[in-house]
Write an enzyme that holds these catalytic residues in place. Structure first.
Site, PDB file in Angstrom:
ATOM      1  N   GLU A   1       0.542  -1.240   0.175  1.00  0.00           N
ATOM      2  CA  GLU A   1       0.145  -0.186   0.031  1.00  0.00           C
ATOM      3  C   GLU A   1       0.653   1.287  -0.112  1.00  0.00           C
ATOM      4  O   GLU A   1      -0.149   2.132  -0.562  1.00  0.00           O
ATOM      5  CB  GLU A   1      -0.735   0.068   0.867  1.00  0.00           C
ATOM      6  CG  GLU A   1      -2.043  -1.289   1.440  1.00  0.00           C
ATOM      7  CD  GLU A   1      -2.927  -1.512  -0.312  1.00  0.00           C
ATOM      8  OE1 GLU A   1      -3.165  -0.212  -0.668  1.00  0.00           O
ATOM      9  OE2 GLU A   1      -3.070  -2.641  -0.110  1.00  0.00           O
TER      10      GLU A   1
ATOM     11  N   HIS B   1       1.861   2.148  -3.884  1.00  0.00           N
ATOM     12  CA  HIS B   1       0.422   2.996  -4.100  1.00  0.00           C
ATOM     13  C   HIS B   1       0.617   4.078  -3.440  1.00  0.00           C
ATOM     14  O   HIS B   1       0.307   4.937  -4.848  1.00  0.00           O
ATOM     15  CB  HIS B   1      -1.104   2.566  -3.887  1.00  0.00           C
ATOM     16  CG  HIS B   1      -1.801   1.260  -4.473  1.00  0.00           C
ATOM     17  ND1 HIS B   1      -1.275   0.954  -5.722  1.00  0.00           N
ATOM     18  CD2 HIS B   1      -1.856  -0.061  -3.872  1.00  0.00           C
ATOM     19  CE1 HIS B   1      -1.876   0.101  -6.081  1.00  0.00           C
ATOM     20  NE2 HIS B   1      -1.728  -0.937  -4.995  1.00  0.00           N
TER      21      HIS B   1
END
Length: 492
Positions: A257, A260
């Site tokens: 994550e 991202h």
């Protein structure tokens, strides 16, 4: 007049971007802090925001603003991306967009309860509504070769069912013999815990900070299905979940994550409060998370640097463990039930399975009620795994609860793109492995920022790939990477 035309366009785009950010913030809250009974109200409010953003994007006045700003010299990449959004939005009724958002908000809680109860039948009615709404959406684009193209292009502009099928077929052809060869080798064993959750979070955040996570602009929370949400370069939210028995979910999920988030945080400031200030496609977005999670996160250079710190936090489970043994265990290939826990070698087969089922749904070859049986049969065929329950099978992913059909292929497309960029990064930074071993993750981050992140949506994924690698989407680098990596780990 020149500045006025550009200013007018950017004012319009700022309003649309603000609406999207508000909707994203509500979605983040729904999955992290909202009380369960808030779903209906949240769905209605979210539907309103999505409808307003859609109407502002479809507004004929935006076409006029684009013409004026284009004549005035506004950035061609911004004009192209926004014009594509405008023309697509003009084809889809705002009421349909609002209904899709409302059903997604309602389905989130129903999916969570159905998964917990292992009860697909309770979720099936809402899933049928999603499929029907997506068929209505696809019907707005009668010119596409396949109805699934219209759904997939929401997330991966330019992608077609036929080209993705061809790429996935090549990928499958290369993966099957590799996985078979690995299966003949001894299992390296589990990396057994316990790994206290608080210490997992400590290690994950220390590595994430070395990647570029900033405490003043980021936050981390827990969610049933980890995700990243960004309300702009200075407001990046990541979520995770930890399991004391393993590092695979919490630690590597945070690296995923954070990858991202680095994309969103790395977009050039000039695209703030425009609708191009986000990732150019979900495939390119996923390339960033997969690269940081696996190509960096499960690599020898990274763990040469971080294993001593991990031993300080987990002295019992990691006592006496050397880098080679750690690498074999955190990269072990074991066909598994759960996609997000899958190893690099088998991961894309999970995605191919979902892609095929989705295509069959929209071709009419499969009904919603047939999904559990079809899922289980395909898992057995592709991965040799028997599915004991729908909770660990067809109900495991949140994506269908959100109605985002066409999303799953981007996970495998992104993994292929990651390998292409990884090869290119090593050519551009010949001592990249040494830098990572020395604790320098900033050099790779800045290279990615320069060649991928900063453009936002002003460059397409295909343009980025051609500029960086000299060619478009290509499964070969991923197959080379996996064969080299697992050939060394398993002495193939």
């Amino acid at each position: 007049m020149t500045d006025a035309a550009i200013d007018a366009l950017r004012t319009h785009l700022a309003e649309v971007a603000d609406l999207h950010h508000a909707a994203m913030l509500m979605g983040w809250d729904q999955q992290t802090h909202m009380p369960p009974r808030g779903a209906q109200g949240r769905g209605q409010a979210g539907g309103t925001l999505e409808r307003l953003a859609h109407e502002r994007t479809a507004d004929p006045a935006l076409g006029t603003l684009l013409d004026g700003a284009e004549s005035a010299g506004e950035a061609p990449g911004l004009i192209r991306a926004v014009r594509e959004d405008h023309e697509r939005a003009a084809r889809v009724p705002g009421a349909l967009v609002a209904e899709m958002a409302e059903v997604a908000a309602e389905a989130q809680g129903v999916w969570e309860a159905a998964r917990k109860a292992d009860d697909f039948a309770s979720f099936a009615p809402l899933l049928r509504r999603h499929v029907d709404l997506c068929r209505q959406y696809a019907a707005c684009f009668p010119e596409v070769e396949h109805p699934y193209d219209a759904l997939m292009q929401r997330f991966e502009p330019g992608a077609t069912t036929s080209t993705v099928r061809a790429a996935f077929a090549e990928l499958r052809e290369g993966l099957v013999p590799l996985i078979s060869a690995i299966a003949a080798k001894p299992d390296p064993g589990e990396l057994a815990g316990p790994f206290p959750v608080a210490d997992q979070r400590t290690l994950a955040l220390e590595i994430a900070r070395s990647m570029g996570y900033e405490d003043a602009a980021w936050r981390i929370d827990e969610a049933a299905h980890p995700f990243m949400a960004s309300m702009g370069r200075q407001d990046v939210r990541i979520t995770t979940k930890e399991d004391e028995s393993t590092l695979a979910i919490g630690l590597f999920g945070v690296l995923h994550e954070t990858g991202h988030g680095l994309y969103e945080a790395g977009i050039a400031p000039e695209w703030d409060r425009t609708t191009v200030g986000t990732g150019t496609s979900l495939g390119v977005h996923e390339s960033q998370s997969r690269m940081w999670e696996n190509m960096v996160g499960r690599s020898r250079p990274l763990w040469t640097r971080w294993l001593p710190r991990a031993k300080e936090l987990f002295p019992g489970p990691l006592e006496g463990l050397e880098v080679d043994d750690l690498l074999r265990r955190i990269n072990a290939v074991r066909p598994s039930l759960i996609r997000v826990d899958a190893d690099e070698a088998t991961y894309c087969l999970h995605v191919l399975l979902r892609f095929e089922l989705e295509v069959e749904l929209f071709e009419g070859a499969l009904e919603v009620d047939d999904l559990p049986a079809a899922w289980n049969a395909r898992m057995r065929e592709y991965l040799g795994v028997d599915v004991p329950s729908d909770a660990d099978g067809v109900l495991q992913d949140v994506h269908w609860a959100h109605g985002v059909f066409g999303y799953f292929p981007t996970y495998a497309l992104g993994t292929m793109i990651a390998a292409q960029l990884w090869e290119a990064a090593h050519v551009a930074i010949p001592d990249l492995d040494r830098r990572i071993e020395d604790g320098d993750l900033g050099t790779l981050r800045e290279w990615l920022r320069e060649h991928v992140h900063r453009y936002g949506r002003t460059r397409t994924g295909d343009e980025i790939l051609h500029d960086v690698t000299g060619r478009g989407l290509d499964p070969a680098p991923l197959l080379r990477y996996l064969n080299d990596k697992y050939g060394a780990l398993y002495d193939l």
